[in-house]
Design an enzyme around this catalytic site. Structure first.
Site, short mmCIF file in Angstrom:
data_model
loop_
_atom_site.label_atom_id
_atom_site.label_comp_id
_atom_site.label_asym_id
_atom_site.label_seq_id
_atom_site.Cartn_x
_atom_site.Cartn_y
_atom_site.Cartn_z
N ARG A 18 54.88 49.04 38.27
CA ARG A 18 55.21 47.86 37.79
C ARG A 18 56.33 47.68 36.78
NH1 ARG A 18 53.03 47.87 41.58
NH2 ARG A 18 51.12 46.54 42.57
N CYS A 38 49.14 38.70 41.29
CA CYS A 38 48.29 39.28 39.96
C CYS A 38 48.73 39.03 38.65
CB CYS A 38 48.00 40.83 40.24
SG CYS A 38 47.27 41.23 41.70
N GLU A 65 50.84 41.05 33.79
CA GLU A 65 51.73 41.53 34.84
C GLU A 65 52.83 40.73 34.97
OE1 GLU A 65 52.18 41.28 39.01
OE2 GLU A 65 51.17 43.20 39.25
N1 EPU Z 1 37.78 43.37 43.11
C1 EPU Z 1 36.45 42.74 42.72
N2 EPU Z 1 36.86 41.35 42.71
C2 EPU Z 1 37.92 40.83 42.55
C3 EPU Z 1 38.97 41.34 42.92
C4 EPU Z 1 39.17 42.87 43.37
O1 EPU Z 1 35.54 43.44 42.53
O2 EPU Z 1 37.90 39.65 42.33
C5 EPU Z 1 37.68 44.85 43.49
C6 EPU Z 1 38.00 45.22 44.96
O3 EPU Z 1 36.67 45.23 45.61
C7 EPU Z 1 38.58 46.54 44.77
C8 EPU Z 1 39.21 46.60 43.60
O4 EPU Z 1 38.93 45.44 42.76
O5 EPU Z 1 37.39 47.57 44.65
C9 EPU Z 1 40.74 46.74 43.65
O6 EPU Z 1 41.20 45.49 43.91
P1 EPU Z 1 42.35 45.18 45.13
O7 EPU Z 1 41.92 46.33 46.19
O8 EPU Z 1 42.40 43.79 45.79
O9 EPU Z 1 43.58 45.64 44.49
P2 EPU Z 1 44.02 45.41 43.04
O10 EPU Z 1 44.24 46.59 42.27
O11 EPU Z 1 43.31 44.14 42.63
C10 EPU Z 1 46.59 45.79 43.71
C11 EPU Z 1 48.05 45.04 43.15
C12 EPU Z 1 48.28 43.93 44.01
C13 EPU Z 1 48.23 44.31 45.53
C14 EPU Z 1 46.73 45.12 46.09
C15 EPU Z 1 47.10 45.63 47.42
C16 EPU Z 1 48.08 45.20 40.86
C17 EPU Z 1 47.84 44.64 39.49
N3 EPU Z 1 47.77 44.52 41.76
O12 EPU Z 1 45.59 44.69 43.39
O13 EPU Z 1 49.06 43.39 43.71
O14 EPU Z 1 48.61 43.26 46.53
O15 EPU Z 1 46.67 46.19 44.88
O16 EPU Z 1 47.82 46.51 47.68
O17 EPU Z 1 48.52 46.23 40.73
C18 EPU Z 1 50.61 41.75 42.55
O18 EPU Z 1 51.27 42.78 42.07
O19 EPU Z 1 50.99 40.58 42.29
C19 EPU Z 1 49.64 41.94 43.38
C20 EPU Z 1 48.67 40.98 43.66
#
Ligand code: EPU
Length: 300
Positions: free
Chosen positions: A170, A220, A290
């Site tokens: 990012r 995010c 972010e």
């Molecule tokens: N999780 C929870 N509770 C929640 C949300 C997530 O327990 O409320 C857990 C999920 O179950 C999973 C882990 O946290 O085990 C990771 O969550 P997720 O797979 O949704 O991915 P993320 O790391 O939260 C990242 C990017 C997103 C992108 C997604 C999917 C960042 C900060 N976020 O989210 O990007 O869409 O992967 O590829 O890098 C953005 O940049 O605005 C964004 C939303």
């Protein structure tokens, strides 16, 4: 306030423009001047005029990753929205900074060019996506970006290579320099549109199932700390549904703050502080933003 500094750009300049109309959060106070140039030359012309008038400039893509404070702000906001040309040469596709990222992904797919599917469902402009190296679990902008046209104040537009952007998670150097990205070129693979469509749909379905894509948000809010998930930490701190007036931690994904109707930037900022504090108290981890905050203090 008068249009004087931008008299010759008057056709596409507005005064006292509420930024809430230009952000996905639907939050943000008025700015002194809001300019939507149509060409690279018009873009370049904004800089000297703003400098002469002593007004800070901010470049706006599609407003999907920013929180603009409540203002009013003495800024010149220059929007890339009308730099919307897309060109294809072989397996290279070039897009103006203002092209919507979802549109570029769909266009590449229909041309039988693969590689941008991991960016499916990410809102925003091509310029903004490059500037923050947007992405998700399946890939990021830097994977396919080969270079782009940039312009620095007082200079002619020039080509900048991938390496110059110093991409990281990012991150690129664009936000902290005065470089303005005019267009971006991506190197893609020839592929059957059907297969690409299937991949894009899978990624979109995944996002729809886990993210509040229909709500007003800026995506995010926090970066994932190394080897951790910000969403999981916020969730485990019991913060889902916590709200400050119209700003609430999403029930669907805890790393999203949603505007439930009438949130101000002050509400969102107060909620951000609560989240940071609670996660720090519970896990001794300090979350980093972010989303980009636009206020008068140039906070980073
Ligand atoms: N999780 C929870 N509770 C929640 C949300 C997530 O327990 O409320 C857990 C999920 O179950 C999973 C882990 O946290 O085990 C990771 O969550 P997720 O797979 O949704 O991915 P993320 O790391 O939260 C990242 C990017 C997103 C992108 C997604 C999917 C960042 C900060 N976020 O989210 O990007 O869409 O992967 O590829 O890098 C953005 O940049 O605005 C964004 C939303």
């Amino acid at each position: 306030m008068t249009l004087l500094p931008f008299a010759d750009l008057a056709d596409f300049t507005r005064e006292n423009e509420p930024m809430a109309q230009h952000t996905s959060f639907r939050v943000g106070g008025p700015v002194a001047y809001f300019i939507e140039p149509r060409t690279w030359d018009e873009f370049r012309a904004v800089y000297p005029r703003s400098q002469d008038a002593g007004l800070p400039i901010r470049v706006l893509g599609r407003g999907s990753n920013i929180l603009v404070t409540d203002g009013p702000h003495p800024w010149v906001v220059v929007s890339t929205r009308r730099l919307h040309e897309i060109r294809r040469e072989g397996n290279l596709i070039s897009a103006g900074a203002g092209v919507s990222l979802p549109k570029l992904v769909a266009m590449a797919e229909s041309c039988g060019l693969g590689g941008l599917e991991p960016l499916a469902g990410i809102p925003g402009s091509v310029g903004g996506a490059v500037a923050m190296n947007a992405g998700g679990r399946h890939g990021c902008v830097a994977d396919r970006f080969v270079g782009g046209m940039v312009v620095a104040p007082g200079h002619m537009p020039r080509w900048a290579e991938h390496g110059e952007m110093e991409f990281d998670y990012r991150y690129s150097i664009v936000p902290k320099t005065h470089l303005l990205l005019l267009s971006a070129t991506f190197e893609l693979d020839l592929a059957a549109p059907r297969g690409l469509q299937a991949q894009r749909r899978t990624i979109l379905a995944e996002k729809r199932a886990t993210q509040p894509m229909k709500d007003r948000s800026a995506g995010c809010v926090f970066k994932n700390p190394p080897n951790l998930s910000a969403g999981k930490l916020i969730d485990q701190a019991g913060l889902k549904g916590t709200h400050v007036r119209g700003a609430a931690v999403s029930h669907k994904h805890a790393n999203f703050i949603v505007n439930t109707g009438n949130a101000t930037a002050a509400d969102v900022l107060q909620l951000i502080d609560i989240v940071v504090q609670r996660v720090r108290d519970k896990f001794q981890v300090t979350l980093e933003l972010e989303l980009e905050i636009w206020d008068d203090q140039e906070r980073k």
